[in-house]
Design a protein around this motif. Structure first.
Motif, PDB file in Angstrom:
ATOM      1  N   ALA A 277       0.830  -1.209   0.000  1.00  0.00           N
ATOM      2  CA  ALA A 277       0.000   0.000   0.000  1.00  0.00           C
ATOM      3  C   ALA A 277       0.864   1.258   0.000  1.00  0.00           C
ATOM      4  O   ALA A 277       0.571   2.230  -0.722  1.00  0.00           O
ATOM      5  CB  ALA A 277      -0.932  -0.015   1.203  1.00  0.00           C
ATOM      6  N   LEU A 278       1.938   1.261   0.790  1.00  0.00           N
ATOM      7  CA  LEU A 278       2.831   2.422   0.833  1.00  0.00           C
ATOM      8  C   LEU A 278       3.498   2.661  -0.516  1.00  0.00           C
ATOM      9  O   LEU A 278       3.658   3.816  -0.943  1.00  0.00           O
ATOM     10  CB  LEU A 278       3.888   2.220   1.917  1.00  0.00           C
ATOM     11  N   ARG A 279       3.902   1.588  -1.188  1.00  0.00           N
ATOM     12  CA  ARG A 279       4.555   1.732  -2.493  1.00  0.00           C
ATOM     13  C   ARG A 279       3.618   2.433  -3.488  1.00  0.00           C
ATOM     14  O   ARG A 279       4.014   3.407  -4.147  1.00  0.00           O
ATOM     15  CB  ARG A 279       4.954   0.351  -3.037  1.00  0.00           C
ATOM     16  N   THR A 280       2.389   1.953  -3.587  1.00  0.00           N
ATOM     17  CA  THR A 280       1.452   2.555  -4.532  1.00  0.00           C
ATOM     18  C   THR A 280       1.110   3.980  -4.124  1.00  0.00           C
ATOM     19  O   THR A 280       0.957   4.863  -4.974  1.00  0.00           O
ATOM     20  CB  THR A 280       0.179   1.704  -4.638  1.00  0.00           C
ATOM     21  N   TRP A 281       0.990   4.217  -2.811  1.00  0.00           N
ATOM     22  CA  TRP A 281       0.700   5.580  -2.340  1.00  0.00           C
ATOM     23  C   TRP A 281       1.805   6.548  -2.744  1.00  0.00           C
ATOM     24  O   TRP A 281       1.532   7.667  -3.196  1.00  0.00           O
ATOM     25  CB  TRP A 281       0.527   5.559  -0.826  1.00  0.00           C
ATOM     26  N   LEU A 282       3.056   6.141  -2.615  1.00  0.00           N
ATOM     27  CA  LEU A 282       4.169   6.994  -3.034  1.00  0.00           C
ATOM     28  C   LEU A 282       4.098   7.276  -4.528  1.00  0.00           C
ATOM     29  O   LEU A 282       4.364   8.400  -4.980  1.00  0.00           O
ATOM     30  CB  LEU A 282       5.496   6.326  -2.685  1.00  0.00           C
ATOM     31  N   GLN A 283       3.714   6.264  -5.308  1.00  0.00           N
ATOM     32  CA  GLN A 283       3.600   6.463  -6.753  1.00  0.00           C
ATOM     33  C   GLN A 283       2.501   7.456  -7.102  1.00  0.00           C
ATOM     34  O   GLN A 283       2.659   8.275  -8.006  1.00  0.00           O
ATOM     35  CB  GLN A 283       3.347   5.117  -7.441  1.00  0.00           C
ATOM     36  N   THR A 284       1.387   7.405  -6.385  1.00  0.00           N
ATOM     37  CA  THR A 284       0.297   8.350  -6.670  1.00  0.00           C
ATOM     38  C   THR A 284       0.705   9.783  -6.360  1.00  0.00           C
ATOM     39  O   THR A 284       0.135  10.718  -6.917  1.00  0.00           O
ATOM     40  CB  THR A 284      -0.967   8.002  -5.860  1.00  0.00           C
ATOM     41  N   ARG A 285       1.678   9.940  -5.496  1.00  0.00           N
ATOM     42  CA  ARG A 285       2.175  11.280  -5.151  1.00  0.00           C
ATOM     43  C   ARG A 285       3.336  11.713  -6.037  1.00  0.00           C
ATOM     44  O   ARG A 285       3.889  12.802  -5.843  1.00  0.00           O
ATOM     45  CB  ARG A 285       2.610  11.316  -3.697  1.00  0.00           C
ATOM     46  N   GLY A 286       3.722  10.861  -6.969  1.00  0.00           N
ATOM     47  CA  GLY A 286       4.824  11.216  -7.856  1.00  0.00           C
ATOM     48  C   GLY A 286       6.182  11.172  -7.194  1.00  0.00           C
ATOM     49  O   GLY A 286       7.138  11.792  -7.687  1.00  0.00           O
ATOM     50  N   GLU A 287       6.285  10.438  -6.092  1.00  0.00           N
ATOM     51  CA  GLU A 287       7.565  10.335  -5.396  1.00  0.00           C
ATOM     52  C   GLU A 287       8.502   9.398  -6.174  1.00  0.00           C
ATOM     53  O   GLU A 287       8.075   8.351  -6.662  1.00  0.00           O
ATOM     54  CB  GLU A 287       7.371   9.793  -3.984  1.00  0.00           C
ATOM     55  N   PRO A 288       9.777   9.772  -6.282  1.00  0.00           N
ATOM     56  CA  PRO A 288      10.719   8.886  -6.981  1.00  0.00           C
ATOM     57  C   PRO A 288      10.958   7.605  -6.178  1.00  0.00           C
ATOM     58  O   PRO A 288      11.188   7.654  -4.967  1.00  0.00           O
ATOM     59  CB  PRO A 288      12.000   9.733  -7.066  1.00  0.00           C
ATOM     60  N   ILE A 289      10.877   6.454  -6.827  1.00  0.00           N
ATOM     61  CA  ILE A 289      11.085   5.172  -6.161  1.00  0.00           C
ATOM     62  C   ILE A 289      12.159   4.407  -6.922  1.00  0.00           C
ATOM     63  O   ILE A 289      11.972   4.058  -8.094  1.00  0.00           O
ATOM     64  CB  ILE A 289       9.789   4.336  -6.115  1.00  0.00           C
ATOM     65  N   ALA A 290      13.269   4.166  -6.253  1.00  0.00           N
ATOM     66  CA  ALA A 290      14.353   3.379  -6.839  1.00  0.00           C
ATOM     67  C   ALA A 290      14.219   1.931  -6.395  1.00  0.00           C
ATOM     68  O   ALA A 290      13.405   1.592  -5.520  1.00  0.00           O
ATOM     69  CB  ALA A 290      15.702   3.948  -6.416  1.00  0.00           C
ATOM     70  N   ALA A 291      15.030   1.065  -6.980  1.00  0.00           N
ATOM     71  CA  ALA A 291      14.936  -0.366  -6.683  1.00  0.00           C
ATOM     72  C   ALA A 291      15.147  -0.666  -5.205  1.00  0.00           C
ATOM     73  O   ALA A 291      14.563  -1.612  -4.663  1.00  0.00           O
ATOM     74  CB  ALA A 291      15.953  -1.138  -7.532  1.00  0.00           C
ATOM     75  N   TYR A 292      15.966   0.140  -4.536  1.00  0.00           N
ATOM     76  CA  TYR A 292      16.287  -0.127  -3.138  1.00  0.00           C
ATOM     77  C   TYR A 292      15.632   0.889  -2.190  1.00  0.00           C
ATOM     78  O   TYR A 292      16.045   1.014  -1.043  1.00  0.00           O
ATOM     79  CB  TYR A 292      17.805  -0.135  -2.933  1.00  0.00           C
ATOM     80  N   SER A 293      14.616   1.576  -2.660  1.00  0.00           N
ATOM     81  CA  SER A 293      13.902   2.521  -1.795  1.00  0.00           C
ATOM     82  C   SER A 293      13.215   1.777  -0.655  1.00  0.00           C
ATOM     83  O   SER A 293      12.728   0.654  -0.833  1.00  0.00           O
ATOM     84  CB  SER A 293      12.849   3.297  -2.599  1.00  0.00           C
ATOM     85  N   SER A 294      13.171   2.404   0.492  1.00  0.00           N
ATOM     86  CA  SER A 294      12.521   1.774   1.650  1.00  0.00           C
ATOM     87  C   SER A 294      11.892   2.831   2.535  1.00  0.00           C
ATOM     88  O   SER A 294      12.214   4.020   2.444  1.00  0.00           O
ATOM     89  CB  SER A 294      13.541   0.956   2.460  1.00  0.00           C
ATOM     90  N   ILE A 295      10.985   2.367   3.360  1.00  0.00           N
ATOM     91  CA  ILE A 295      10.409   3.180   4.440  1.00  0.00           C
ATOM     92  C   ILE A 295      10.701   2.442   5.728  1.00  0.00           C
ATOM     93  O   ILE A 295      10.369   1.259   5.861  1.00  0.00           O
ATOM     94  CB  ILE A 295       8.895   3.389   4.245  1.00  0.00           C
ATOM     95  N   ARG A 296      11.350   3.123   6.650  1.00  0.00           N
ATOM     96  CA  ARG A 296      11.698   2.465   7.905  1.00  0.00           C
ATOM     97  C   ARG A 296      10.536   2.568   8.881  1.00  0.00           C
ATOM     98  O   ARG A 296      10.068   3.652   9.215  1.00  0.00           O
ATOM     99  CB  ARG A 296      12.951   3.080   8.526  1.00  0.00           C
ATOM    100  N   ALA A 297      10.073   1.418   9.311  1.00  0.00           N
ATOM    101  CA  ALA A 297       8.948   1.356  10.252  1.00  0.00           C
ATOM    102  C   ALA A 297       9.440   0.874  11.602  1.00  0.00           C
ATOM    103  O   ALA A 297      10.343   0.027  11.681  1.00  0.00           O
ATOM    104  CB  ALA A 297       7.866   0.431   9.723  1.00  0.00           C
ATOM    105  N   TYR A 298       8.862   1.416  12.638  1.00  0.00           N
ATOM    106  CA  TYR A 298       9.098   0.898  13.984  1.00  0.00           C
ATOM    107  C   TYR A 298       7.881   0.059  14.355  1.00  0.00           C
ATOM    108  O   TYR A 298       6.760   0.555  14.360  1.00  0.00           O
ATOM    109  CB  TYR A 298       9.293   2.024  14.997  1.00  0.00           C
ATOM    110  N   VAL A 299       8.121  -1.208  14.593  1.00  0.00           N
ATOM    111  CA  VAL A 299       7.040  -2.147  14.884  1.00  0.00           C
ATOM    112  C   VAL A 299       7.279  -2.702  16.275  1.00  0.00           C
ATOM    113  O   VAL A 299       7.893  -3.750  16.443  1.00  0.00           O
ATOM    114  CB  VAL A 299       7.001  -3.282  13.833  1.00  0.00           C
TER     115      VAL A 299
END
Length: 467
Positions: A277-299
């Motif tokens: 869901a986060l990946r597609t959300w970033l795409q809808t915002r036009g955010e650049p996504i590279a092969a090694y892009s990540s979002i760091r989550a604290y779980v």
């Protein structure tokens, strides 16, 4: 008799701002077509259970001249009808109207001159339902000695369990001079407290609680050193004082299918759904996504009995663990994303030790609200730049639960937004479902409803991969 706030409680209390109120929320939707749950019945059952959470009748008193940490004192004028309130939606009230109301209530700070909690009975919800929204300050609930009120008002039967009569009377109210003398005596006997007071002049809660790791160590034991500053993300920005709230409801059995197909854990499957869901959300915002892009989550919390989704009401013996994980939003293949997440969580399990959750279920067997409170407290161990997103995940029982005879249908957590964090995602499993509660900043993340839609799409994609 007074009790001094722990360093961590004091840090939460002092760090609160109008744009970042530090309360934990929970939303329960209840079947009430026959009117089993009325305002008076709710007041009665909460009143009868307050003896199980005595801090809910205490308020915070600050020490003159800041000579010591604030203290808990009994509220001699305690009025339960102030804390339990009624609200109504225009009939027939929709779920969307309810979520808007929750967002508005979540935006407001609690009254710091009174016990730090509120509960709302929301009537008029369509389909013969009502809702209960509760918010409790993070300084009030530690998940160990002080549980969240929602933990104790639920029963596993329609007939509420009997609780011994509570003969509570407020204790002695110390004056300012007494509080100051007690603080000086504490500093003389425990010089470390004085050092801690100096630490608390810092502006960042992460800095303030840096010396209080021992206070939460039993809940976040074995964590590694932070692996550096989190990557830049639109999830991190200055936030306003206004909120949006939305939900998603999924089937626990679907996560079990994913687990069986790919040999992962249920928690891995949940994180993979969020990542998609986060990946597609970033795409809808036009955010650049590279092969090694990540979002760091604290779980901070991962609690499932035998990883079978808490199949019994009693989760005693399950484990709590906390970790930072880089969610691979740059990976386009959903199965490979799941594999990356599964490998990362396995490495976490090998290199950390968990802590049993028996103390959290000693009352009713329903621990999610207290577990979510612990999650936020554990996350404060790190500075605001160490992760992009807080995800709390806590199980509930897989049997129906009742409030004053009315069956609870759904349960959604409402986790607070930490400083410069535009979104928090809370999950609770209950009675065969997994419920997502998304709390977002109204200005920075006005498209939170899109995120909930994308959660469903991400889940569908993983299930299609199973087929």
């Amino acid at each position: 008799m007074t009790t001094r706030l722990t360093p961590l409680d004091a840090a939460f209390y002092a760090s609160e701002t109008s744009s970042a109120p530090m309360h934990i929320g929970s939303l329960a939707i209840v079947e009430n077509a026959h009117g089993a749950l009325t305002y008076d019945k709710l007041v009665d059952i909460v009143n009868s259970r307050l003896c199980l959470v005595p801090r809910y009748r205490q308020k915070v008193r600050e020490v003159p001249l800041g000579l010591g940490r604030p203290v808990w004192v009994d509220d001699k004028d305690f009025d339960i009808t102030y804390h339990i309130r009624r609200s109504a939606l225009p009939t027939p009230g929709s779920d969307e109207q309810l979520y808007e109301l929750v967002a508005r209530l979540s935006s407001r700070q609690l009254d710091r001159t009174l016990p730090l909690w509120e509960m709302y009975l929301v009537e008029g919800l369509e389909g013969g339902r009502c809702a209960i929204f509760t918010k409790s300050h993070s300084a009030l609930v530690d998940g160990d000695e002080s549980l969240e009120i929602g933990h104790v008002i639920l029963d596993s039967n329609e007939t509420p369990r009997e609780i011994a009569d509570d003969l509570w009377t407020p204790g002695h109210q110390p004056n300012d001079a007494t509080l100051a003398l007690q603080a000086v005596a504490d500093i003389v006997s425990r010089p470390g407290d004085g050092i801690e007071m100096v630490r608390q002049t810092a502006s960042d809660i992460g800095a303030r609680v840096g010396g209080t790791v021992a206070a939460i160590g039993k809940f976040a034991a074995g964590l590694h050193s932070p692996p550096g500053v989190a990557p830049p993300s639109p999830l991190n920005a200055a936030i306003s004082r206004n909120r949006l709230f939305d939900v998603a409801k999924t089937d626990l059995e679907d996560y079990r299918r994913i687990r069986q197909q790919f040999g992962c854990s249920i928690n891995d499957a949940i994180l993979a759904v969020v990542t998609g869901a986060l990946r597609t959300w970033l795409q809808t915002r036009g955010e650049p996504i590279a092969a090694y892009s990540s979002i760091r989550a604290y779980v901070p919390m991962s609690v499932y009995v035998g990883d079978a989704g808490a199949t019994t009401a009693n989760i005693a013996g399950s484990e709590l663990s906390s970790f930072l994980i880089d969610l691979p939003v740059g990976e386009p293949n959903q199965v490979i994303r799941l594999s990356h997440i599964s490998h990362a969580t396995e490495a976490h399990k090998r290199n950390t030790r968990s802590v049993t959750a028996r103390t959290l279920v000693r009352l009713s067997g329903f621990a999610p609200a207290s577990l979510h409170a612990m999650s936020v407290r554990a996350a404060s161990r790190y500075g605001q730049r160490m992760f992009n997103l807080l995800i709390t995940n806590a199980p509930g029982p897989q049997i129906p639960m009742y409030i004053a005879g009315a069956r609870m249908l759904e349960m959604y957590p409402v986790s607070p937004l930490l400083k410069n964090q535009a979104l928090s995602i809370g999950l609770t499993s209950y009675d065969g479902k997994v419920y997502y509660g998304l709390n977002a900043d109204r200005e920075t993340m006005s498209d939170v409803d899109l995120m909930t839609t994308l959660l469903y799409e991400s889940m569908e994609g993983l299930l299609n991969a199973c087929a």
